[in-house]
Design an enzyme around this catalytic site. Structure first.
Site, PDB file in Angstrom:
ATOM      1  N   GLU A  26      30.662  41.935  41.615  1.00 35.17           N
ATOM      2  CA  GLU A  26      32.001  42.271  42.259  1.00 35.17           C
ATOM      3  C   GLU A  26      33.114  41.795  41.519  1.00 35.17           C
ATOM      4  OE1 GLU A  26      31.440  40.209  45.841  1.00 35.17           O
ATOM      5  OE2 GLU A  26      29.897  41.233  46.741  1.00 35.17           O
ATOM      6  N   HIS A  60      34.147  42.822  50.167  1.00 33.83           N
ATOM      7  CA  HIS A  60      33.448  41.439  50.715  1.00 33.83           C
ATOM      8  C   HIS A  60      34.465  40.831  51.429  1.00 33.83           C
ATOM      9  CE1 HIS A  60      31.036  37.908  48.865  1.00 33.83           C
ATOM     10  NE2 HIS A  60      31.374  37.705  50.269  1.00 33.83           N
TER      11      HIS A  60
END
Length: 311
Positions: free
Chosen positions: A265, A284
């Site tokens: 990420e 997220h």
């Protein structure tokens, strides 16, 4: 005595001025990186920033053994949130660094997010909108929730809240957990992992990331899942072997995926996941909620005080 504490968790960074006076009263000086934190700090950044720090209020930063051994003054790691898989807890314990987290706070927003995905896909909301916008009056078949089976992997605080809401809405709900859990939720069925994979129309992941759950979903699991089933992950990206998920989607072994978390990420610009129209992506933040975030901010700050022995 005064303490310096690095704040690196993205959700609280825009709000740290709200907590500076409270912290200064306790002898704690908050500071943040002089650059934008997209998701987490890497090893090199942490070693530099933690050189003189007594504590860190972190997100999913790479707090590995090398970082901790180079942080000579570090006394406390306060995790903004629940998952501490990015922290080397064994190294922290050896160095007598306290690791504290915020527990049982995200059940409401995360379970709502999962239900939103299930409703959107079951009722074919996007498809119906698309045909009308394209001057097509086709009738799109769709399902009621009572016709769908949800499989929950991990019946902790979040999994239990999702099960409670889903059963109330008429879904058949199965769950698998490596722990021996007794639930008082009516009509909830405890099954084997294999049964859950074979019988679920939707599978939602709510377990921690650890040695037993890393790459829990790989080729073998995708081969067992229903052809049209949907995998939902709002837990940790590495619970799914991403390259195998991409193969399963390419070969239409499963019906799609809803992903809030990823193995790396932020998700790269070149990720093949972006090419699928049956994959829904989120940065997220399926736990987002102003009220919940404020609670996590406050508890994370409180954990800093506890860890420094000044609560």
């Amino acid at each position: 005595m005064s303490f310096k504490v690095l704040v690196s968790a993205p959700p609280i960074l825009p709000h740290i001025d709200e907590y500076k006076d409270l912290c200064l009263e306790k002898g704690v000086e908050l500071f943040k990186p002089e650059f934008d934190v997209a998701e987490s700090l890497n090893e090199e950044e942490l070693i530099t920033l933690l050189k003189d720090a007594d504590g860190i209020l972190c997100g999913d930063d790479d707090l590995n053994a090398k970082v901790l051994n180079n942080s000579k003054n570090l006394k406390v790691i306060s995790k903004w949130g629940t998952g501490i898989d990015s922290i080397d807890s064994i190294a922290a314990k050896k160095l007598k660094i306290k690791v504290l987290k915020v527990v049982d706070v995200f059940a409401a927003p995360l379970s709502d997010t999962v239900l939103a995905y299930i409703l959107m896909i079951s009722r074919k909301i996007n498809e119906k909108d698309y045909v009308v916008r394209n001057n097509n009056w086709s009738k799109i078949p769709s399902f009621t929730l009572s016709e769908r089976t949800l499989g929950i992997v991990g019946l902790g605080h979040i999994g239990s809240e999702l099960a409670r809401k889903a059963t109330a809405l008429g879904m058949t709900v199965l769950y698998f957990d490596i722990r021996d859990i007794e639930s008082n939720i009516p009509n909830l069925q405890n099954v084997s992992f294999e049964t859950l994979l074979k019988d679920s129309d939707f599978i939602s992941i709510h377990c921690d990331l650890n040695k037993t759950s890393k790459h829990m979903f790989s080729n073998n699991e995708f081969n067992l899942m229903k052809e049209g089933s949907i995998l939902i992950n709002t837990a940790r990206g590495s619970i799914i072997r991403e390259e195998h998920l991409i193969i399963a989607l390419d070969q239409k072994k499963i019906g799609g995926a809803c992903l809030d978390v990823f193995e790396e990420e932020p998700l790269s610009d070149e990720s093949p996941l972006k090419k699928f129209d049956n994959v829904f992506l989120s940065p997220h933040n399926s736990n987002a909620s102003p009220d919940v975030f404020r609670k996590v901010h406050s508890k994370s700050i409180e954990n800093i005080f506890i860890g420094l022995g000044i609560s």
